[in-house]
Write a protein that holds these residues in place. Structure first.
Motif, short mmCIF file in Angstrom:
data_model
loop_
_atom_site.label_atom_id
_atom_site.label_comp_id
_atom_site.label_asym_id
_atom_site.label_seq_id
_atom_site.Cartn_x
_atom_site.Cartn_y
_atom_site.Cartn_z
N HIS A 130 0.96 -1.23 0.03
CA HIS A 130 0.18 0.13 0.01
C HIS A 130 0.82 1.31 0.02
CE1 HIS A 130 0.65 -0.29 4.48
NE2 HIS A 130 0.38 0.86 4.68
N ASP A 131 1.97 1.16 0.57
CA ASP A 131 2.72 2.46 0.89
C ASP A 131 4.32 2.33 -0.31
OD1 ASP A 131 1.31 4.10 2.52
OD2 ASP A 131 2.49 3.30 4.19
N HIS A 186 -5.96 6.13 1.36
CA HIS A 186 -5.84 7.24 2.10
C HIS A 186 -7.29 8.04 1.69
CE1 HIS A 186 -2.24 7.32 4.41
NE2 HIS A 186 -1.62 7.01 3.10
FE LIG Z 1 0.17 5.45 3.04
#
Ligand SMILES: [Fe+2]
Length: 279
Positions: A130-131, A186
């Motif tokens: 995800h990041d 987010h």
């Molecule tokens: Fe993130």
């Protein structure tokens, strides 16, 4: 060549296939006797039974070999992807192990919500990655202990889009689920998130799950700009933000997981803590 291993006994499909093949062979033998108008003694069914059994075992072995090799390939791929996320976590001592913890929590919540096998497969990869867009953000910003400037904050806000660019070169329906996790983790339930300002059910379901796991782990981990929050307090915060930041039904399911399994919140401690990471 088909190799027969005892592992076929683990699969219910083996028994169904073998019984079906035996039945089919015996029905064929019976029909053959009827057409030729000859009576077949009971012993005359031994050979069709044996042939049916053999055919069933061979078909099952072939299928099981394929399934096990496919599973092996998938696990190998997940391991490679995991290594990539560990490389990312290594850059940021404060979020060491973050991707693994988010994956454990997301998968538990996804199973609780009754996701299907393909969704769970993409949820696992999506929460690991995800990041991944943070790869494109300088260490000085990622590890900055002071408040970020507006310009630095804007760079952080770009990481879901950068992540999508890294992973989303080929967008099949299945990979699309994975890319959605990265781009939309987010977003907020009330539409005030980033990068697209999606709201409620317009936010992909897997991304809504990751948002909760991500927020819970962020709260219970040490960050450059604040101290840790206790698990119970983090859970209360999730409940407080249900309907605004998070999908309320998912927060409810997350709370139920905690109520039914007191150790559930310890999932986030299965990987080395940030304290060990500094050691
Ligand atoms: Fe993130």
């Amino acid at each position: 060549m088909v190799t027969i291993s005892l592992s076929i006994l683990k699969y219910r499909m083996t028994y169904v296939t073998v019984i079906s093949a035996v039945l089919i062979m015996n029905v064929l033998a019976y029909l053959q006797s009827s057409m030729l108008a000859v009576s077949r003694p009971v012993s005359g069914y031994i050979l069709p039974t044996a042939i049916g059994f053999l055919i069933g075992v061979l078909l099952s072995s072939n299928r099981v070999n394929y399934l096990e090799k496919d599973e092996e390939r998938k696990r190998f791929f997940v391991t490679i992807v995991h290594s990539l996320s560990i490389a990312l976590d290594e850059r940021d001592a404060y979020t060491f192990g973050h991707s693994s913890r988010v994956t454990s929590l997301s998968m538990a919540l996804g199973k609780r919500l009754g996701l299907n096998a393909i969704q769970l497969e993409m949820l696992e990869l999506g929460s690991i990655l995800h990041d991944i867009g943070k790869i494109g953000i300088p260490d000085t910003i990622l590890n900055k202990p002071e408040k970020l400037t507006a310009e630095e904050q804007a760079m952080i806000y770009q990481h879901p889009i950068k992540g999508e660019r890294i992973i989303g070169l080929e967008r099949t329906p299945k990979i699309g689920m994975l890319v959605d996790c990265i781009r939309s983790h987010h977003e907020r339930y009330d539409g005030k998130g980033y990068p697209d300002g999606l709201a409620q059910e317009n936010i992909p379901v897997l991304a809504r799950i990751i948002t909760i796991a991500d927020a819970y782990d962020a709260m219970t981990s040490l960050r450059p700009y604040r101290s840790k929050v206790a698990p119970d307090a983090a859970l209360e915060e999730l409940k407080l933000c249900a309907g605004s930041q998070f999908d309320p039904e998912m927060v409810k399911a997350f709370s139920e997981l905690v109520r039914e399994d007191k150790d559930f919140l310890l999932l986030s401690e299965e990987t080395p803590s940030e304290v060990e990471a500094f050691a």
